[in-house]
Design a protein around this motif. Structure first.
Motif, mmCIF file in Angstrom:
data_model
loop_
_atom_site.group_PDB
_atom_site.id
_atom_site.type_symbol
_atom_site.label_atom_id
_atom_site.label_comp_id
_atom_site.label_asym_id
_atom_site.label_seq_id
_atom_site.Cartn_x
_atom_site.Cartn_y
_atom_site.Cartn_z
ATOM 1 N N ASP A 1 0.856 -1.201 0.000
ATOM 2 C CA ASP A 1 0.000 0.000 0.000
ATOM 3 C C ASP A 1 0.889 1.248 0.000
ATOM 4 N N ILE B 1 2.725 1.600 -3.506
ATOM 5 C CA ILE B 1 1.831 2.096 -4.570
ATOM 6 C C ILE B 1 1.509 3.573 -4.357
ATOM 7 N N LYS B 2 1.226 3.921 -3.111
ATOM 8 C CA LYS B 2 0.896 5.323 -2.792
ATOM 9 C C LYS B 2 2.092 6.227 -3.107
ATOM 10 N N GLN C 1 2.377 6.595 -6.890
ATOM 11 C CA GLN C 1 1.337 7.507 -7.391
ATOM 12 C C GLN C 1 1.681 8.966 -7.068
ATOM 13 N N GLY D 1 -0.831 0.553 -11.543
ATOM 14 C CA GLY D 1 -0.990 1.015 -10.155
ATOM 15 C C GLY D 1 -0.342 2.351 -9.883
ATOM 16 N N ASN E 1 -7.200 6.318 -5.607
ATOM 17 C CA ASN E 1 -7.518 5.425 -4.497
ATOM 18 C C ASN E 1 -8.222 4.159 -5.000
ATOM 19 N N LYS F 1 -5.566 1.999 -6.541
ATOM 20 C CA LYS F 1 -4.716 1.369 -5.521
ATOM 21 C C LYS F 1 -5.437 0.170 -4.888
#
Length: 794
Positions: free
Chosen positions: A555, A558-559, A562, A617, A763, A766
């Motif tokens: 998580d 990926i965040k 991004q 992603g 979001n 993700k």
């Protein structure tokens, strides 16, 4: 006189002529493609009531060649629409049109008298100052120019493209004795800057540079194989990538070229040389027998190798029967795997006291000596010879670079022991106390010119990052990337992780780079000179975390990715992405938010995550959707469902462009993005684009909400996927991935036309990514890709 090429005529529409015409069309140059008029009608033409005077008949050869361009593999056209820039014609009706072109390229049969006859006709119609060239691979340029007008002779030269012209970098430019120096200079810069080629100036000698040395090397290797009883497969197993040569190595290369063509090229040198050199080029009994059997290689289905089912068989040269392929096995091969780079591996292998060492030494030593013997005869410097072999034959190092790699002093000592004659050019180097053909002067590459070391002349547009960093240093570096000051207020972020795969180290450097550029620079270029721009995220790391159930860690990853992509998009200074070769998955996601994309003509771009059981992603879904919207004219009613369908189809089918031009057609590039024809100029072109944006007063995009298709759009997207599943085209897991992807692109189950924030869409992306990454079947797909290198359908 200044020269300007805006329109070209290619005379001869065979594989080479039509390939050159396609290459010209790819770079936007209108081209006339002419050939002879047929002497008899085909049955089809008779049935249509056509005559020998009908235009369709007279243009048959050119028309047919143009149709073949659409079907050939690898594709000669970078986009099918480029065919519209080629106009077919014939020598009877259309030679008059040559007065309207700026460059005439002859690509007809390799016979001097036929070529001269055509040049006589050209001379009568061309306008003064028009450049005329021959694409011959071996006919004398001076002999072709004889008897022509003075203006023709001043503007005549050889321009030898290598096949296929779209993909092979080498262009040999061969002046005649009468060619004006300014014509040669113009063709060199035009070849590099417009045609995107690596140009070498060759002399008017048999087969020029690359084919002369390449043919010699292949013959010497074949002779060595016969003399010491190696098999065809054994030779190919050690003369390919392990020594910095193409996968096709020696005999697969001959099969691809065609044994009849190779025999013709060798005979050309044989006919024009004498003594020991001529003896090497004497027709091989093996080749003679294979050609008479019609075993010409790939085009006839068999040559040195033959494919039966999935098995590749090798030709046994004693029995002339096909047998299972055999590879050389020797201790030196294991040792070579530990050595760095092709030069290091070659050094280990060439001096090895085993069958690998014997084969390589006895085929390389004569080739190196031959290259040195021809210095001054075929080219003026070692750089031209080395570049010709790298760009024309795909060698990682040219002969003189290889000589440096294995040690000039050590190899010459061994050659002398064996009684080989050392050319004066080499003994002169050693007598002066020098030990390499190349060195450095003030951080720039320099070469030995027979007297001293002089700097290699470089086109200012060709930036070599490895040398540039060595000379200028880096601002900051970690295991995945480096930030470099490119000068003129532009910085460059270079990826250099394994396969340029994106991990947290690269994400960290993206954030640092944007901060640094916003404070101290005018703009940022994201580019590198690896094998590929970037093949996506670090799949091994993602799989490992997923298998350990580290979803919290994923998580975060990926965040972070991004957010780094948002940093690129909203940077206050322009960010220009410079993709080339493969820009897949995360590689495409890095490009989509950039202020400008400057792609290489050979850019293979796509969001391919579904192949490993995932969806993009790093903001790729949103990025492509926005790129589609941005490409639409202002004030036009937007059909958001149509856009959602196209984005869904592009990602769900893992569509990858086959060129920069096709990446534009697939909406990864828009009309304002640029394409560089010469890959060596890509970083320079990207830097100029960043400067232009900065000087135009660049302002970052304003954050806006995005209109989505919502619940009804989601249902529409699913219809197609469900249909494919019901028909058995896709698996249950494919359908699951498609549903997740559709949900993200549709923006969830909101009403059609709802405006949502980027954060909301990211979001959704993700969540979908994390659900898929935790799925056992997706993990199996990732594992399969990492181990086998191809997708698994489960």
């Amino acid at each position: 006189m200044s020269y300007n090429i805006q329109k070209v005529a290619v005379l001869g529409s065979g594989v080479m002529g039509s390939g050159i015409a396609a290459h010209l069309a790819n770079i936007g140059i209108p081209t006339l493609l002419l050939d002879i008029a047929p002497r008899e009608l085909t049955k089809d033409e008779e049935a249509k009531g056509l005559t020998l005077d009908s235009k369709a008949v007279k243009n048959r050869f050119a028309n047919s060649a143009m149709q073949k361009l659409l079907k050939q593999k690898p594709a000669p056209l970078s986009a099918k629409k480029n065919l519209a820039l080629i106009t077919p014609g014939n020598f009877e009706d259309d030679l008059e049109k040559l007065k309207d072109v700026d460059w005439i390229i002859e690509v007809i049969v390799e016979k001097l008298d036929i070529k001269k006859g055509l040049f006589e006709k050209i001379d009568a119609v061309r306008k003064p100052g028009t450049i005329v060239s021959s694409n011959t691979s071996g006919v004398s340029i001076n002999a072709m120019a004889e008897g022509r007008s003075e203006d023709f002779q001043e503007h005549f030269l050889g321009t030898h493209f290598f096949n296929p012209p779209r993909y092979l970098k080498l262009l040999e430019v061969i002046p005649a004795n009468t060619t004006k120096p300014e014509v040669v200079n113009f063709m060199q810069s035009f070849g590099e800057d417009v045609l995107g080629k690596g140009v070498v100036i060759a002399k008017d000698t048999p087969n020029f540079i690359a084919n002369r040395i390449g043919t010699y090397g292949l013959i010497v290797t074949m002779n060595e194989m016969v003399a010491r009883n190696y098999s065809v497969g054994e030779v190919d197993s050690v003369t390919g990538p392990i020594i910095g040569r193409p996968k096709s190595a020696t005999f697969r290369t001959l099969d691809v070229v065609g044994l009849d063509i190779f025999a013709h090229v060798a005979k050309n040198v044989y006919d024009q040389t004498t003594g020991a050199e001529q003896a090497v080029f004497e027709e091989s009994p093996i080749l003679k027998k294979m050609v008479s059997n019609g075993w010409l290689g790939a085009k006839s289905g068999q040559g040195f190798f033959k494919k039966e089912g999935k098995e590749i068989l090798q030709l046994n040269l004693s029995t002339f029967e096909y047998e299972p392929n055999k590879k050389l096995v020797a201790p030196s091969l294991e040792m070579a795997k530990q050595a760095k780079g092709p030069g290091g591996k070659l050094k280990v292998l060439i001096y090895a006291k085993d069958r690998v060492g014997e084969l390589l030494w006895n085929s390389f030593a004569p080739t190196l000596l031959y290259s040195a013997q021809l210095m001054g005869e075929i080219a003026d410097d070692v750089v031209a010879i080395d570049n010709a072999m790298k760009w024309g034959f795909g060698w990682a190092q040219g002969p003189f670079e290889m000589w440096d790699a294995i040690g000039v002093e050590k190899s010459v000592a061994k050659m002398k022991e064996e009684g080989r004659e050392i050319p004066e050019f080499v003994s002169g180097l050693l007598d002066k106390g020098f030990s390499t053909f190349y060195t450095e002067i003030d951080g720039d590459l320099a070469y030995y010119n027979g007297t001293e070391y002089v700097k290699v002349p470089v086109n200012e547009k060709a930036i070599d990052l490895r040398r540039y960093k060595k000379k200028h240093g880096v601002i900051k570096s970690n295991s995945g990337a480096s930030l470099i000051d490119l000068g003129d207020g532009i910085a460059l972020l270079e990826f250099h992780s394994k396969s340029n795969a994106i991990g947290l180290d690269i994400v960290q450097m993206i954030n640092f780079s944007v901060d640094e550029v916003e404070k101290n620079f005018k703009g940022l270029v994201i580019g590198n000179q690896g094998k590929n721009f970037c093949v996506g995220a670090n799949l091994a790391m993602i799989l490992m975390e997923a298998q350990d159930d580290n979803i919290f860690e994923l998580d975060f990853v990926i965040k972070s990715f991004q957010q780094a992509m948002r940093r690129i998009k909203y940077s206050t200074k322009p960010v220009v992405a410079a993709p080339f070769q493969m820009a897949l998955g995360g590689g495409a996601e890095v490009c989509l938010p950039a202020a400008h994309i400057q792609a290489s003509a050979e850019t293979y771009m796509g969001l391919v995550e579904v192949g490993v059981g995932l969806i993009p992603g790093g903001g790729g879904n949103l990025g492509l959707y926005e790129k589609f919207i941005k490409g639409l004219p202002q004030g036009v009613e937007v059909d958001y469902q149509h856009i959602a369908n196209k984005v869904f189809e592009t990602i769900a089918m893992a569509k990858v462009s086959t060129s920069g031009e096709e990446a534009r057609e697939n909406n990864f590039l828009n009309f304002a993005d640029g394409i560089s024809v010469n890959p060596d100029h890509l970083i320079y072109d990207a830097k100029q684009a960043a400067l232009a944006l900065a000087e135009a007063g660049y302002t970052p995009p304003v954050k806006r909400k995005v209109k989505v298709v919502g619940a009804p759009g989601y249902a529409t997207l699913l219809l197609g996927a469900q249909g494919m599943f019901d028909s058995g085209y896709i698996t249950e897991h494919d359908l699951k991935i498609a549903k997740k992807l559709a949900y993200v692109i549709a923006g969830g189950k909101v009403p059609y036309g709802t405006e949502v924030s980027e954060e909301y869409l990211l979001n959704l992306e993700k969540q979908a990514f994390l659900e898929l990454v935790a799925d056992q079947k997706s993990q199996m797909r990732m594992q399969h890709m990492l181990v086998k290198g191809k997708p698994l359908r489960n």
